[in-house]
Structure formats: C-alpha cells, structure tokens
Design a protein around this motif. Structure first.
Motif, PDB file in Angstrom:
ATOM      1  N   ARG A  21    -121.858  12.512-105.627  1.00  0.00           N
ATOM      2  CA  ARG A  21    -122.797  12.731-106.732  1.00  0.00           C
ATOM      3  C   ARG A  21    -122.946  11.468-107.582  1.00  0.00           C
ATOM      4  N   ALA A  22    -121.836  10.835-107.901  1.00  0.00           N
ATOM      5  CA  ALA A  22    -121.883   9.622-108.716  1.00  0.00           C
ATOM      6  C   ALA A  22    -122.614   8.500-107.998  1.00  0.00           C
ATOM      7  N   PHE A  23    -122.416   8.406-106.693  1.00  0.00           N
ATOM      8  CA  PHE A  23    -123.066   7.362-105.902  1.00  0.00           C
ATOM      9  C   PHE A  23    -124.580   7.585-105.854  1.00  0.00           C
ATOM     10  N   VAL A  24    -124.994   8.799-105.516  1.00  0.00           N
ATOM     11  CA  VAL A  24    -126.427   9.097-105.380  1.00  0.00           C
ATOM     12  C   VAL A  24    -127.139   9.010-106.727  1.00  0.00           C
ATOM     13  N   ALA A  25    -126.422   9.278-107.796  1.00  0.00           N
ATOM     14  CA  ALA A  25    -127.025   9.243-109.132  1.00  0.00           C
ATOM     15  C   ALA A  25    -127.444   7.840-109.549  1.00  0.00           C
ATOM     16  N   ARG A  26    -127.074   6.829-108.773  1.00  0.00           N
ATOM     17  CA  ARG A  26    -127.522   5.461-109.042  1.00  0.00           C
ATOM     18  C   ARG A  26    -128.825   5.134-108.311  1.00  0.00           C
ATOM     19  N   CYS A  27    -129.291   6.039-107.484  1.00  0.00           N
ATOM     20  CA  CYS A  27    -130.413   5.738-106.586  1.00  0.00           C
ATOM     21  C   CYS A  27    -131.695   6.472-106.962  1.00  0.00           C
ATOM     22  N   HIS A  28    -132.810   5.849-106.629  1.00  0.00           N
ATOM     23  CA  HIS A  28    -134.111   6.508-106.606  1.00  0.00           C
ATOM     24  C   HIS A  28    -134.452   6.809-105.151  1.00  0.00           C
ATOM     25  N   PHE A  29    -135.073   7.968-104.926  1.00  0.00           N
ATOM     26  CA  PHE A  29    -135.440   8.392-103.573  1.00  0.00           C
ATOM     27  C   PHE A  29    -136.710   9.211-103.664  1.00  0.00           C
ATOM     28  N   GLY A  30    -137.578   9.092-102.683  1.00  0.00           N
ATOM     29  CA  GLY A  30    -138.792   9.894-102.683  1.00  0.00           C
ATOM     30  C   GLY A  30    -139.785   9.389-101.670  1.00  0.00           C
ATOM     31  N   THR A  31    -141.056   9.632-101.952  1.00  0.00           N
ATOM     32  CA  THR A  31    -142.118   9.177-101.059  1.00  0.00           C
ATOM     33  C   THR A  31    -143.341   8.837-101.899  1.00  0.00           C
ATOM     34  N   GLN A  32    -143.742   7.579-101.849  1.00  0.00           N
ATOM     35  CA  GLN A  32    -144.870   7.112-102.652  1.00  0.00           C
ATOM     36  C   GLN A  32    -145.916   6.438-101.782  1.00  0.00           C
ATOM     37  N   GLY A  33    -147.118   6.358-102.329  1.00  0.00           N
ATOM     38  CA  GLY A  33    -148.231   5.734-101.626  1.00  0.00           C
ATOM     39  C   GLY A  33    -149.419   6.677-101.609  1.00  0.00           C
TER      40      GLY A  33
END
Length: 250
Positions: A21-33
């Motif tokens: 949880r702590a690791f992923v909380a530093r990241c942005h993830f998704g789909t753009q364009g």
C-alpha cells in the motif's frame, strides 16, 4: 498480480500488504489520451480495483470523471491534465480548465507549459502564466504540477524554465508529459543540482521497472507516474516475499 495464496504466515501477509500500500501510494496509474474509450477506462480501473491497492491518483481524461465517480462511489482519487500535452491553450482556457477540474471533483492535476514559449526562449511568458495560475489555484488541489517536455529541451532550457517556475512560486514539476517522451535520471538530477530541495519533481514516461522507480525515489522524487504501476508493485512484493521467507513457506 501477486499470488497471496503462497503467503502462509499472517504476520508476513500483513507486512506485505502494508508495504505494498505504501509503495503504490507513491504512484499515479490510469489511462489517458483522447483516443481512449469508455471501455479502456473501465478495464484499467477494474485492474486497479482487483489489485487490492490504491494509487495516489487514477489518471484519466476529464470527460470520464463522472463515470469513474459513479462506478466507485467517489472513492478513487482522480488526476487529469490541462492543455495536454503541448500547453497551447491560452491562459484563460487553462484557468477555465482548472476550475472545471475542481467542479468535476478532480483533486489532482497538472498543467502543460506552452512548448512554443519554451522553445522560443520566452521564459518571462512562462513565468507570468505560471504565476497567474498559481495565484488563482494555489492550495486548491492536492497537487498541481507544471509539465515540461524535458526530453526535447537542452540543459540550459531546462534550467531557464525552472528559474521561471521558481520565480512564479511553483512547487511541483512533472518532468515530461509521457506521450512517448520518457523521463531520464539525468533530467531529474539536473533540476536537483541547480535547485536543491526546491521542487517536488514528478518523473513521467518510460518508467517500467522496479529498479527505475526506486532510482527516482533515491533521487528524492515522491510521486511517480507510470502505467506499469501494477506490474511494478507485483515485482516489489515478490522481492519482499523472497527477502522475508526465502521464497517459500511450509
């Protein structure tokens, strides 16, 4: 995704969950364009929800914000960009776009700086625009990063643009918008060297491995933009599991 069935010890399982949880909380993830469809967004969102983790923000085009909020009950933090990727909107349009983000409930955003102003050396225009945006929206978003296409810029251009943003009172810089422009360690190091402890730097583009994420964290970056977030956290959990158990549990 990580195979939790192999973790027999509940203490280790809890430790891995907390660290993940702590690791992923530093990241942005998704789909753009602009070419992304409703189904693309829903499929990517489902991958995130199935992981059992939550990134700092789920990155989308703003027109999908209402849909994601309805699907998730508003529990997934959202990020969207303004004037992406080349920053060619007018200041008035950028201000309108940022207000629209707030109205849509998007709490995290980034604004692309006008590439034409950068490459023609109009750094004073960059400063004036950033200062006007900062004056209007400072403190209203969780993060409002200003995006520079560092990969296309010389070291001098990067430094001059950062000077302009520094003068404008900017806190956060997103280094590259993605869209085939991948960040490098050298770009982050250049900014840190010339502006020590000044900017919250968000690396973006071509970050696909655990090694790369940890290198940017070592360089002082606290937020990482990567479409490979889920694969990277899986690699992280597998490594930690091996560290704690030797890879097996009886």
């Amino acid at each position: 995704m990580f195979d939790w069935s192999k973790v027999k010890d509940p203490v280790i399982a809890k430790r891995l969950q907390d660290e993940g949880r702590a690791f992923v909380a530093r990241c942005h993830f998704g789909t753009q364009g602009v070419a992304k469809t409703k189904q693309d967004v829903l499929d990517t969102l489902q991958r995130l929800l199935d992981s059992g983790f939550m990134t700092l923000a789920f990155d989308i085009e703003a027109n999908y914000a209402r849909m994601v909020q309805e699907v998730t009950g508003g529990k997934v933090p959202l990020h969207a960009a303004v004037s992406y990727p080349m920053g060619r909107m007018t200041l008035k349009q950028k201000l309108y776009g940022l207000q629209s983000m707030l109205d849509l409930g998007i709490g995290d955003t980034c604004v692309c700086i006008d590439w034409q102003a950068i490459f023609s050396g109009r750094y004073r225009d960059v400063e004036k625009e950033a200062a006007a945006i900062n004056k209007e929206f400072d403190g209203k978003f969780l993060k409002n990063a200003f995006v520079i296409p560092a990969t296309l810029m010389s070291d001098l251009e990067i430094v001059e643009v950062c000077k302009a943003l520094d003068n404008a009172g900017v806190y956060s810089i997103k280094v590259n918008p993605g869209t085939k422009l991948g960040v490098s360690y050298e770009e982050v190091e250049l900014i840190n060297r010339n502006f020590p402890h000044r900017f919250d730097i968000h690396p973006s583009g071509n970050i696909r491995t655990l090694e790369a994420v940890e290198k940017y964290l070592e360089l002082g970056c606290k937020i990482i933009h990567t479409a490979s977030s889920l694969e990277i956290v899986e690699a992280y959990l597998n490594r930690q599991f091996a560290l704690y158990t030797g890879g097996v549990q009886s």
